[in-house]
Motif scaffolding. Structure first.
Motif: not given
Length: 116
Positions: A30-37
């Motif tokens: 919950s403390e991390y920004v999440m991304s898809w590449y």
């Protein structure tokens, strides 16, 4: 240890849909920004979407805007990528990434192939 495990890839026909999942462990999700590449054969890895820590804000690359949707479930430590209206040019290995300040974690990727 830190792990990001993508799943849900596969072969789909043009116009079809897939939902990718990325299950996280070994850190406070919950403390991390999440991304898809994604990375297509012979091309550089490209960013396609990001979601903030609390699911409040998302951004998309123009190439997927209106077709792809990123969501996250912090209680399940999982981020999702719903992909609709898939095109052959969406064929790539899809990776999730977790980011917090200088820390970046990557998954191993899942193959998505869009072909008739």
């Amino acid at each position: 240890q830190v792990q990001l495990v993508e799943s849900g890839g596969g072969l789909v026909q043009p116009g079809g849909s897939l939902r990718l999942s990325c299950a996280a462990s070994g850190f406070t999700f919950s403390e991390y920004v999440m991304s898809w590449y994604r990375q297509a054969p012979g091309k550089e890895r490209e960013w396609i979407t990001t979601i903030t820590k609390t699911n409040g804000s998302t951004n998309y690359a123009d190439s997927v805007k209106g077709r792809f949707t990123i969501t996250r479930h912090n209680a399940k430590n999982t981020v999702y990528l719903q992909m609709n209206s898939l095109k052959p040019e969406d064929t790539a290995v899809y990776y999730c990434k977790a980011t917090k300040t200088r820390f970046n974690y990557w998954g191993q990727g899942t193959q998505v192939t869009v072909s008739s």
